[in-house]
Design an enzyme around this catalytic site. Structure first.
Site, PDB file in Angstrom:
ATOM      1  N   LYS A   1       0.822  -1.213   0.000  1.00  0.00           N
ATOM      2  CA  LYS A   1       0.000   0.000   0.000  1.00  0.00           C
ATOM      3  C   LYS A   1       0.850   1.253   0.000  1.00  0.00           C
ATOM      4  O   LYS A   1       0.476   2.252  -0.596  1.00  0.00           O
ATOM      5  CB  LYS A   1      -0.948   0.019   1.213  1.00  0.00           C
ATOM      6  CG  LYS A   1      -2.141  -0.912   1.050  1.00  0.00           C
ATOM      7  CD  LYS A   1      -3.245  -0.546   2.031  1.00  0.00           C
ATOM      8  CE  LYS A   1      -4.406  -1.524   1.935  1.00  0.00           C
ATOM      9  NZ  LYS A   1      -5.446  -1.263   2.933  1.00  0.00           N
TER      10      LYS A   1
ATOM     11  N   LYS B   1      -9.858 -11.605  -8.831  1.00  0.00           N
ATOM     12  CA  LYS B   1     -10.937 -11.685  -7.847  1.00  0.00           C
ATOM     13  C   LYS B   1     -11.961 -10.550  -8.020  1.00  0.00           C
ATOM     14  O   LYS B   1     -11.587  -9.434  -8.353  1.00  0.00           O
ATOM     15  CB  LYS B   1     -10.290 -11.577  -6.457  1.00  0.00           C
ATOM     16  CG  LYS B   1     -11.195 -11.949  -5.319  1.00  0.00           C
ATOM     17  CD  LYS B   1     -10.446 -11.819  -3.998  1.00  0.00           C
ATOM     18  CE  LYS B   1     -11.429 -11.380  -2.945  1.00  0.00           C
ATOM     19  NZ  LYS B   1     -10.831 -10.933  -1.716  1.00  0.00           N
TER      20      LYS B   1
ATOM     21  N   LYS C   1     -14.375  -5.480  -4.229  1.00  0.00           N
ATOM     22  CA  LYS C   1     -15.238  -4.316  -4.087  1.00  0.00           C
ATOM     23  C   LYS C   1     -14.494  -3.014  -4.303  1.00  0.00           C
ATOM     24  O   LYS C   1     -15.096  -1.973  -4.516  1.00  0.00           O
ATOM     25  CB  LYS C   1     -15.973  -4.325  -2.745  1.00  0.00           C
ATOM     26  CG  LYS C   1     -15.109  -4.351  -1.492  1.00  0.00           C
ATOM     27  CD  LYS C   1     -16.043  -4.542  -0.295  1.00  0.00           C
ATOM     28  CE  LYS C   1     -15.458  -4.489   1.084  1.00  0.00           C
ATOM     29  NZ  LYS C   1     -14.192  -5.079   1.392  1.00  0.00           N
TER      30      LYS C   1
END
Ligand code: LTN
Length: 327
Positions: free
Chosen positions: A111, A192, A195
């Site tokens: 990240k 995958k 969201k």
């Protein structure tokens, strides 16, 4: 009964992948474990968030969990930010974590590359997660494989604390779900269904309208072989559709393959769309009932009452052992 605890990040709108890959499993677990389910909203702000969006999403997600079958009688459901003991314990644990340990976490490294100039909160994120878990004596922590390293840090911190101050924390174990329940992006079936994907054409959101659901499934990427069978490597798109059908019909993959073996792709897609629409409209109806009746607030109020009491006891024990305060 063993205690299970899991946190569901409010980082995006919930998808069919969240339902089949996660929520459905929590519904099964609720009869086997003393289940704690909470929204780690403090974790969400380790990266930039829009305050209005974040706030509506937190309640919306709790409403959807209930609508998907998470039973408030069998689960303790609460928001992390409302119970101040999480951050208090986190501070004490931070003072028992080495810099090297925190900066070694793979998710932090990924990240910080992605976001550039990152906050200190992103570095201490796994320590707050350890506090979430250790505060309630959780035995098991169901999470994705990406969180396994964080649960291992929680175990290390618990052991370190116990060795230094005497038995205080239960050593938690990660529960990683089977791969079979992973749902892929309809436009990119080797990836995958996430969201937080930028492109939403391949995602089915739990609150999508019937029209949108049908359109997205009918335009799912497949292959040119025109034979329906399950083969993740050679036929990721078709295999994904079969997996969705299997998860929602409770037929196993073999039975679903058999059912569609003489079908063309158009017919398979239509049947998958019918089933997804049926399930999601059912969930949406319940969702609106829960949201309109004030049930979500009631559940969160009750959850908070339960966890504050437990957390206070544990936290006071920790204070005492560390030599803080007057107790
Ligand atoms: N980091 C987790 C969310 C999370 C969590 C937890 C999961 C925060 N605290 C405690 C299990 C237990 C995630 O991003 N999925």
């Amino acid at each position: 009964m063993k205690r299970l605890l899991t946190g569901l990040q409010p980082s995006g709108e919930l998808t069919l992948g969240s339902f089949i890959g996660g929520i459905k499993q929590s519904v099964e677990f609720q009869d086997k474990y003393d289940s704690f389910i909470f929204v780690p909203d403090l974790h969400a702000i380790t990266v930039p968030q829009d305050p209005e969006l974040l706030k509506t999403r937190i309640k919306k997600n709790v409403g959807l969990y209930l609508a998907c079958g998470i039973d408030p009688k069998k689960n303790t459901i609460y928001l992390q930010s409302e119970n101040l003991y999480h951050t208090n314990l986190s501070w004490i644990l931070e003072c028992h974590t080495y810099m090297g340990e925190a900066s070694r976490m793979t998710q932090f490294k990924d990240k910080s590359k992605r976001y550039g100039n990152v906050s200190v909160g992103l570095l201490t994120y796994p320590i707050l997660m350890a506090a979430d878990i250790l505060l309630y004596n959780a035995d098991f922590v169901p999470t994705g494989i990406d969180q396994k390293q964080h649960v291992e840090l929680a175990r290390d911190l618990a052991e370190r604390f116990n060795n230094k101050y005497g038995e205080t924390f239960i050593i938690p174990e990660p529960l990683i779900p089977e791969v079979g329940s992973k749902i892929m992006d309809l436009q990119n079936p080797t990836k995958k269904m996430s969201k937080s994907s930028e492109d939403t054409k391949g995602l089915i959101f739990l609150l999508d309208s019937e029209d949108v659901i049908r359109k997205k499934i009918m335009s799912a990427v497949t292959d040119s072989d025109n034979k329906v069978y399950y083969d993740i490597e050679k036929k990721p798109g078709i295999s994904n559709l079969l997996t969705i059908y299997s998860a929602l019909s409770n037929l196993n993959i073999k039975e679903v393959e058999e059912k569609f073996k003489d079908s063309n792709y158009g017919n398979l897609k239509k049947c998958v769309a019918d089933l997804v629409v049926e399930k999601l409209l059912e969930i949406q109806k319940k969702y609106h009932e829960y949201m309109d009746s004030g049930m979500v607030d009631k559940v969160l109020d009750e959850g908070l009452k339960t966890v504050e009491k437990l957390a206070k006891e544990k936290y006071n024990e920790v204070l005492k052992k560390v030599g803080l305060g007057r107790v």
